[in-house]
Design a protein around this motif. Structure first.
Motif, PDB file in Angstrom:
ATOM      1  N   GLN A   1       0.840  -1.185   0.000  1.00 25.45           N
ATOM      2  CA  GLN A   1       0.000   0.000   0.000  1.00 25.45           C
ATOM      3  C   GLN A   1       0.882   1.245   0.000  1.00 25.45           C
ATOM      4  OE1 GLN A   1      -3.220  -0.559  -0.075  1.00 25.45           O
ATOM      5  NE2 GLN A   1      -4.237   1.396   0.326  1.00 25.45           N
ATOM      6  N   SER A   2       0.558   2.184  -0.861  1.00 27.01           N
ATOM      7  CA  SER A   2       1.340   3.408  -0.948  1.00 27.01           C
ATOM      8  C   SER A   2       1.216   4.212   0.337  1.00 27.01           C
ATOM      9  CB  SER A   2       0.855   4.250  -2.138  1.00 27.01           C
ATOM     10  OG  SER A   2       1.433   5.538  -2.109  1.00 27.01           O
TER      11      SER A   2
ATOM     12  N   ASN B   1      -2.007   6.539  -0.428  1.00 27.79           N
ATOM     13  CA  ASN B   1      -3.008   5.772   0.303  1.00 27.79           C
ATOM     14  C   ASN B   1      -3.851   4.911  -0.638  1.00 27.79           C
ATOM     15  OD1 ASN B   1      -4.303   4.876   2.609  1.00 27.79           O
ATOM     16  ND2 ASN B   1      -5.875   6.469   2.523  1.00 27.79           N
ATOM     17  N   SER B   2      -3.164   4.216  -1.543  1.00 28.14           N
ATOM     18  CA  SER B   2      -3.823   3.369  -2.528  1.00 28.14           C
ATOM     19  C   SER B   2      -2.948   2.158  -2.797  1.00 28.14           C
ATOM     20  CB  SER B   2      -4.071   4.142  -3.825  1.00 28.14           C
ATOM     21  OG  SER B   2      -4.672   3.326  -4.802  1.00 28.14           O
ATOM     22  N   SER B   3      -3.529   1.118  -3.383  1.00 25.24           N
ATOM     23  CA  SER B   3      -2.765  -0.073  -3.718  1.00 25.24           C
ATOM     24  C   SER B   3      -1.692   0.273  -4.742  1.00 25.24           C
ATOM     25  CB  SER B   3      -3.698  -1.155  -4.265  1.00 25.24           C
ATOM     26  OG  SER B   3      -2.961  -2.206  -4.851  1.00 25.24           O
TER      27      SER B   3
ATOM     28  N   SER C   1      -2.611  -0.955  -8.251  1.00 25.72           N
ATOM     29  CA  SER C   1      -3.560  -0.085  -8.968  1.00 25.72           C
ATOM     30  C   SER C   1      -2.876   1.190  -9.453  1.00 25.72           C
ATOM     31  CB  SER C   1      -4.748   0.260  -8.063  1.00 25.72           C
ATOM     32  OG  SER C   1      -4.327   0.995  -6.923  1.00 25.72           O
ATOM     33  N   LEU C   2      -1.969   1.742  -8.648  1.00 25.00           N
ATOM     34  CA  LEU C   2      -1.244   2.944  -9.074  1.00 25.00           C
ATOM     35  C   LEU C   2      -0.406   2.674 -10.318  1.00 25.00           C
ATOM     36  CD1 LEU C   2       0.027   4.447  -5.685  1.00 25.00           C
ATOM     37  CD2 LEU C   2      -1.633   5.478  -7.239  1.00 25.00           C
TER      38      LEU C   2
ATOM     39  N   THR D   1       5.617   2.135  -3.264  1.00 23.79           N
ATOM     40  CA  THR D   1       5.377   2.542  -4.646  1.00 23.79           C
ATOM     41  C   THR D   1       6.668   2.486  -5.460  1.00 23.79           C
ATOM     42  OG1 THR D   1       3.605   4.015  -3.915  1.00 23.79           O
ATOM     43  CG2 THR D   1       4.453   4.351  -6.132  1.00 23.79           C
TER      44      THR D   1
END
Length: 321
Positions: free
Chosen positions: A81-82, A86-88, A91-92, A289
């Protein structure tokens, strides 16, 4: 053939594992603290919140424990998780992959085709005027940093000749249908792709020129000409097929360099790809990330090396393993 492919696949997996471990250690040994960076972005935080974030990110555990957890998650397809977004991480990355692949693939194709074409033409008359122009082009291409070329193009096409867009991938608010959107992206792609391709056009043209001169002096070329074959067949069917092998080799080996160059190009032109994401991740100490981007880039380099080997087998039938 199956045994050869299995052997190469095993080597690729071991290489990726080594890259994962090395990247993890290098990033965690580098100076900077993601919690401190987040605190600076928030204007400060309490000691309680700082401790909570450190535990949430797993930074309170020993380094070898963090490494084991990370490798286990990667084997399950979870890149984490970034911290900042604050996202996967998956997905990023997938949100940015199309833009980066479009830029890199177009730049590589342009560099390969244009560079090889210029090198072949220059090899026909090695001491001629056109060959000297190609040599001058290669010197300029070697000397000019990617970011400098991008800045010069922005100045030129933003004020002197406002022909192409100099920022972003699409025009905000544009609604021209599918083909209108394709044309808009193509216009935005011209300057970043040329900036990234320029240095490699210079390299491939010089390499193709040298390889072509060597191929044209070979015995089989003299035999082909003695048989009465036309110069175009001798040049493009016989000589080029062998002369292009070094160019294909360098292209496959330099794919990682192209991805590295894309970071600068995407930053200069505000191109919404992995390069821009990695730049932001470095500034914000976003370890997951950045590790995810490096892992994806490593996979792309390994895949390109495999495709280069296959291209070798197609171009030169003499290569069997």
């Amino acid at each position: 053939m199956v045994r050869y492919l299995c052997k190469r696949l095993l080597h690729a997996v071991l290489l990726l594992l080594a890259v994962l471990v090395l990247n993890f250690l290098l990033i965690h040994f580098s100076p900077g603290d993601p919690v401190q960076t987040i605190a600076g972005a928030m204007g400060g935080m309490t000691e309680e919140l700082r401790t909570k974030l450190t535990q949430q990110f797993g930074l309170d555990k020993p380094l070898y424990v963090q490494l084991g957890i990370y490798l286990g998650n990667v084997l399950q397809g979870d890149l984490g998780q970034s911290y900042y977004f604050n996202s996967s991480v998956v997905s990023l990355i997938w949100e940015r992959v199309p833009a980066t692949l479009l830029l890199v693939v177009v730049a590589v194709l342009v560099a390969f085709l244009v560079g090889t074409f210029l090198g072949v033409l220059a090899a026909r008359r090695p001491n001629g005027f056109f060959s000297q122009v190609v040599t001058l082009l290669s010197i300029v291409g070697y000397s000019a940093p990617v970011f400098w070329t991008g800045i010069v193009l922005i100045i030129l096409f933003a004020s002197v000749l406002p022909i192409f867009p100099v920022s972003d991938m699409r025009t905000p608010g544009l609604e021209d249908g599918f083909w209108g959107g394709v044309w808009d992206v193509a216009k935005h792609l011209v300057l970043p792709a040329f900036t990234l391709a320029f240095v490699y056009i210079a390299q491939y043209s010089r390499l193709a020129r040298a390889s072509m001169i060597e191929a044209l002096s070979a015995d089989y070329i003299r035999t082909a000409r003695a048989k009465g074959l036309s110069e175009s067949i001798v040049l493009y069917k016989h000589a080029l097929r062998n002369a292009v092998l070094p160019v294909v080799t360098v292209l496959g080996m330099q794919f990682g360099n192209v991805l590295a160059g894309a970071i600068l190009v995407e930053t200069v032109f505000n191109w919404p790809g992995l390069g821009r994401l990695s730049f932001d991740s470095v500034l914000r100490r976003d370890y997951p990330t950045l590790l995810g981007i490096l892992f994806f880039a490593s996979m792309m380099v390994v895949v390109m090396n495999q495709l280069t080997d296959l291209a070798y087998r197609i171009i030169d039938p003499r290569i069997k393993s």
